[in-house]
Design an enzyme around this catalytic site. Structure first.
Site, mmCIF file in Angstrom:
data_model
loop_
_atom_site.group_PDB
_atom_site.id
_atom_site.type_symbol
_atom_site.label_atom_id
_atom_site.label_comp_id
_atom_site.label_asym_id
_atom_site.label_seq_id
_atom_site.Cartn_x
_atom_site.Cartn_y
_atom_site.Cartn_z
ATOM 1 N N ASP A 72 0.849 -1.188 0.000
ATOM 2 C CA ASP A 72 0.000 0.000 0.000
ATOM 3 C C ASP A 72 0.882 1.235 0.000
ATOM 4 O OD1 ASP A 72 -1.949 2.116 1.048
ATOM 5 O OD2 ASP A 72 -3.238 0.347 1.037
ATOM 6 N N TYR A 86 -13.870 5.506 -14.659
ATOM 7 C CA TYR A 86 -13.793 4.426 -13.661
ATOM 8 C C TYR A 86 -14.368 3.129 -14.227
ATOM 9 C CZ TYR A 86 -14.369 1.932 -9.254
ATOM 10 O OH TYR A 86 -14.314 0.994 -8.249
ATOM 11 N N ASP A 136 3.965 1.769 -4.573
ATOM 12 C CA ASP A 136 3.215 2.541 -5.551
ATOM 13 C C ASP A 136 3.006 1.640 -6.763
ATOM 14 O OD1 ASP A 136 2.212 4.248 -7.443
ATOM 15 O OD2 ASP A 136 3.872 5.670 -7.383
#
Length: 249
Positions: free
Chosen positions: A38, A146, A54
């Site tokens: 994370d 999205y 990342d």
């Protein structure tokens, strides 16, 4: 709790909160050794390793996956949960925003799988679960970018399942409905009337409420489990009935 993951090692991307965190906890409770990748892996429950990662950076992904594999003694399960949101129509998004979201939501998953493949190929119970969305299967308003990214995740899952089935690596996909997570909370906070928007999201799902992170985690764990060894190339909806039910008011 069942211990079907005893002796297995699992990676969960985006595992610091929401669905990812619930999945990491569920895997740990069922016997897995778990690592979270994370941007900010702080504050994880005891017994879960965290690696700052990342997913839009291949060097970052390769470094973290290798470090996690070393810490866990291998990799048997990958849960690709890391992702970012986007709102608006196709007229609202710049080219840079398209590249940014697709880079994280789609290419990021490919980077993680590519980095984990050497360990997955060595596992007798290799499994990858990618997190898509109801946005991949339903035309939602103001979610063009999205939706495109999550539709790509679904297609990518099926392609990878085909490419690696003879290697014994299973790939499946979960499509959550609107879940009661911090990420959704931040989206609601941007609305003109957050309370009214929450009511609208609840009403959109035939069960009349938001999906819980644990409900999605249970579906992910089911697909990842060695007890589901014949399940690959499957798309599992955890959406409160949005995709297939048409309930009359």
């Amino acid at each position: 709790m069942s211990a079907e993951f005893a002796g297995l090692a699992a990676l969960v991307t985006g595992g610091s909160s929401g669905i990812g965190r619930a999945t990491a906890v569920e895997l740990r409770e069922r016997g897995a050794r778990v690592a979270v990748l994370d941007l900010d892996p702080s504050g994880l429950p005891e017994g879960i390793d965290g690696f700052a990662t990342d997913v839009s950076s291949r060097p970052s992904v390769q470094k973290s996956v290798a470090a996690a594999a070393d810490a866990l003694g291998g990799i048997d399960v990958v849960v690709n949960n890391a992702g970012i949101g986007a709102t608006g129509t196709v007229a609202d998004q710049s080219d840079d925003e398209w590249h940014r979201v697709l880079d994280v939501n789609v290419v990021g998953m490919a980077r993680v799988v590519s980095a984990a493949l050497p360990w997955l190929r060595a596992s007798a119970h290799a499994s990858v679960v990618n997190i898509s969305s109801i946005a991949a299967l339903n035309g939602l308003p103001g979610r063009a970018l999205y939706s495109a990214s999550k539709g790509a995740v679904l297609s990518l899952t099926l392609a990878m399942a085909t490419d690696h089935v003879r290697e014994g690596i299973r790939f499946n996909c979960v499509c959550p409905g609107t879940a009661d997570t911090p990420w959704v909370g931040r989206l609601l906070a941007q609305a003109d009337d957050p309370a009214a928007e929450r009511v609208a999201l609840q009403a959109r799902q035939p069960i009349g409420r938001l999906v819980t992170p644990k409900e999605v985690a249970n579906a992910i764990v089911y697909l990842a489990s060695p007890l589901s060894a014949s399940t690959t190339g499957t798309v599992l909806d955890v959406d409160g009935g949005v995709t297939h039910l048409r309930v009359r008011p």
